[in-house]
Design a protein around this motif. Structure first.
Motif, PDB file in Angstrom:
ATOM      1  N   HIS A  89      40.320  39.435  30.903  1.00 43.68           N
ATOM      2  CA  HIS A  89      41.774  39.629  30.984  1.00 43.68           C
ATOM      3  C   HIS A  89      42.429  38.269  31.123  1.00 43.68           C
ATOM      4  O   HIS A  89      41.755  37.258  31.307  1.00 43.68           O
ATOM      5  CB  HIS A  89      42.151  40.594  32.108  1.00 43.68           C
ATOM      6  CG  HIS A  89      41.855  40.095  33.495  1.00 43.68           C
ATOM      7  ND1 HIS A  89      40.574  39.814  33.910  1.00 43.68           N
ATOM      8  CD2 HIS A  89      42.657  39.821  34.547  1.00 43.68           C
ATOM      9  CE1 HIS A  89      40.601  39.403  35.164  1.00 43.68           C
ATOM     10  NE2 HIS A  89      41.859  39.388  35.585  1.00 43.68           N
ATOM     11  N   HIS A  91      44.233  36.583  33.235  1.00 48.37           N
ATOM     12  CA  HIS A  91      44.437  35.759  34.432  1.00 48.37           C
ATOM     13  C   HIS A  91      43.669  34.442  34.322  1.00 48.37           C
ATOM     14  O   HIS A  91      42.559  34.399  33.789  1.00 48.37           O
ATOM     15  CB  HIS A  91      44.019  36.525  35.692  1.00 48.37           C
ATOM     16  CG  HIS A  91      45.057  37.517  36.148  1.00 48.37           C
ATOM     17  ND1 HIS A  91      44.739  38.641  36.876  1.00 48.37           N
ATOM     18  CD2 HIS A  91      46.400  37.528  35.972  1.00 48.37           C
ATOM     19  CE1 HIS A  91      45.864  39.313  37.134  1.00 48.37           C
ATOM     20  NE2 HIS A  91      46.875  38.660  36.581  1.00 48.37           N
ATOM     21  N   ASP A  93      41.953  32.643  36.338  1.00 49.41           N
ATOM     22  CA  ASP A  93      40.603  32.495  36.909  1.00 49.41           C
ATOM     23  C   ASP A  93      39.516  33.116  36.023  1.00 49.41           C
ATOM     24  O   ASP A  93      38.336  33.072  36.355  1.00 49.41           O
ATOM     25  CB  ASP A  93      40.543  33.047  38.339  1.00 49.41           C
ATOM     26  CG  ASP A  93      40.934  34.516  38.438  1.00 49.41           C
ATOM     27  OD1 ASP A  93      41.915  34.930  37.758  1.00 49.41           O
ATOM     28  OD2 ASP A  93      40.267  35.262  39.185  1.00 49.41           O
ATOM     29  N   HIS A  94      39.920  33.683  34.890  1.00 46.01           N
ATOM     30  CA  HIS A  94      38.957  34.249  33.928  1.00 46.01           C
ATOM     31  C   HIS A  94      39.042  33.542  32.578  1.00 46.01           C
ATOM     32  O   HIS A  94      38.030  33.201  31.982  1.00 46.01           O
ATOM     33  CB  HIS A  94      39.199  35.760  33.773  1.00 46.01           C
ATOM     34  CG  HIS A  94      38.992  36.490  35.069  1.00 46.01           C
ATOM     35  ND1 HIS A  94      37.884  37.251  35.323  1.00 46.01           N
ATOM     36  CD2 HIS A  94      39.726  36.507  36.209  1.00 46.01           C
ATOM     37  CE1 HIS A  94      37.947  37.726  36.569  1.00 46.01           C
ATOM     38  NE2 HIS A  94      39.065  37.287  37.117  1.00 46.01           N
ATOM     39  N   ASN A 165      45.138  43.050  35.862  1.00 43.38           N
ATOM     40  CA  ASN A 165      43.731  43.264  36.253  1.00 43.38           C
ATOM     41  C   ASN A 165      43.142  44.504  35.581  1.00 43.38           C
ATOM     42  O   ASN A 165      41.982  44.504  35.170  1.00 43.38           O
ATOM     43  CB  ASN A 165      43.617  43.413  37.776  1.00 43.38           C
ATOM     44  CG  ASN A 165      43.716  42.071  38.471  1.00 43.38           C
ATOM     45  OD1 ASN A 165      43.464  41.030  37.869  1.00 43.38           O
ATOM     46  ND2 ASN A 165      44.093  42.096  39.738  1.00 43.38           N
ATOM     47  N   ASP A 185      38.285  42.291  36.549  1.00 42.14           N
ATOM     48  CA  ASP A 185      39.051  42.541  37.770  1.00 42.14           C
ATOM     49  C   ASP A 185      39.596  43.974  37.793  1.00 42.14           C
ATOM     50  O   ASP A 185      40.577  44.261  38.497  1.00 42.14           O
ATOM     51  CB  ASP A 185      40.243  41.566  37.879  1.00 42.14           C
ATOM     52  CG  ASP A 185      39.834  40.194  38.404  1.00 42.14           C
ATOM     53  OD1 ASP A 185      38.666  40.027  38.795  1.00 42.14           O
ATOM     54  OD2 ASP A 185      40.694  39.289  38.425  1.00 42.14           O
TER      55      ASP A 185
HETATM   56 ZN   LIG Z   1      42.726  39.090  37.597  1.00 47.07          ZN
END
Ligand SMILES: [Zn+2]
Ligand SMILES: [Zn+2]
Length: 344
Positions: A89, A91, A93-94, A165, A185
């Protein structure tokens, strides 16, 4: 005539009325050799490398700042080519750390739940995908592909969600009699929708959703996955309080062996098709899911209602509204009243 019937059956299968591919019992494939799954320690973020034969898939790449770390990690594994790069996804941090690998290695397929997202991290991911001459593929539930002797199935997202998420691509990777579930997530809505769709979520190893947040790994989901092992990708002393004690507690109840990147660094799972063995970069024997919480706090207050509970009460406030007390006296001294349900 038979051909017509075969055609109709094929059409019905293609329509995939259940919303999930894995309604038929999975056929244990013959495998030779091993499959390795690397949970790369990217702090409060996710990145997993799966290697099967000469095939490789990278799921997420950590934050933007992790990009070169992930490239060096892959280079150390002698990767020069990635068959699949998956952004679960959008975000940071991914998706953030995927730019480096996309820039460095030849890639065949790039998957993401969206083709656009308003962030520099995602725009860079899209830019390096285009530079490979590739389009971002948005997979559908029920899609499946092979990675050497392993098979990969798309279990989610089952719907279009507003919450980023929940847009997470959920992949199940099966190798012989062993399997891994990677839910990104995905939170409880997505978990419930996969359950409702009748997905075969059962897996030997669960990459715990959303860094061990309380919003994921609900009991019904955990019962369906029924993992023997769980891996939590999480940063030490992160500001989110991940992993949540409630999630750890559910994993304890389900008797799942937990591995954590914050305590053990890089974690490598090797499957021979029947069993999975784990190696960790550091602290192999560290207590990853202690029964007693570290500080032995036993009373939990609700900062809004000023009611305090035993930590086992089923009327506990949401994590963000909790305050913990070391004793009954301390809670009363702070002006909190005892819950009438758990009677602390
Ligand atoms: Zn996320
Ligand atoms: Zn995340």
């Amino acid at each position: 005539m038979n051909q017509v019937i075969t055609c109709i059956l094929a059409l019905l299968t293609a329509l995939n009325l259940s919303g999930c591919a894995a309604v038929q019992p999975p056929v244990a494939q013959q495998v030779s050799g091993t499959m390795e799954v690397h949970f790369i320690d990217v702090g409060q973020a996710d990145s997993e490398l799966i290697q099967c034969g000469d095939k490789a898939m990278l799921i997420d790449g950590g934050n933007v700042a992790d990009s070169s770390l992930v490239v060096s990690y892959l280079s150390a594994q002698k990767i020069d080519h990635l068959d699949y790069v998956v952004c679960t996804h959008a975000h940071e941090d991914h998706v953030g750390g995927l730019s480096g690998p996309l820039n460095k290695f030849k890639v065949d397929h790039v998957l993401a739940p969206v083709t656009n997202y308003d962030s520099d991290a995602f725009r860079n991911f899209a830019k390096y995908t285009a530079a490979q001459g590739l389009d971002i593929t948005v997979p559908s539930v029920g899609d499946n592909f092979s990675l050497g002797d392993a098979s990969v199935e798309v279990m989610g997202p089952q719907k279009l969600y507003d919450e980023t998420n929940n847009t997470s691509i959920v992949l199940k990777v099966t190798y012989g009699e062993t399997s891994f579930l990677f839910p990104g997530d995905a939170e409880r809505e997505s978990e419930q929708d996969m359950l409702d769709a009748g997905c075969d979520l059962n897996a030997t190893v669960l990459k715990v959703g959303h860094h061990g947040s309380d919003t994921s790994t609900t009991y019904p989901f955990l019962r369906a996955v029924a993992p023997s092992y769980a891996v939590i990708s999480v940063g030490a002393d992160n500001s989110y309080g991940h992993p949540a004690e409630s999630t750890l507690s559910r994993l304890r109840d389900a008797e799942v062996t937990v591995y954590r990147t914050d305590l053990q660094g890089n974690i490598v799972a090797v499957s021979n098709g029947k069993q999975i063995s784990f190696t960790t970069q550091k602290e192999k024997d560290v207590q990853t899911n202690p029964t007693e919480s570290k500080t032995e706090i036993t009373y939990i207050g609700n900062i809004n209602s000023h009611v305090f509970h035993r930590d086992t009460c089923d009327a506990l406030p949401a994590e963000k509204n909790q305050v913990w007390f070391e004793s009954r006296e301390a809670a009363i001294a702070a002006g909190y009243k005892a819950c009438t349900r758990c009677k602390p």
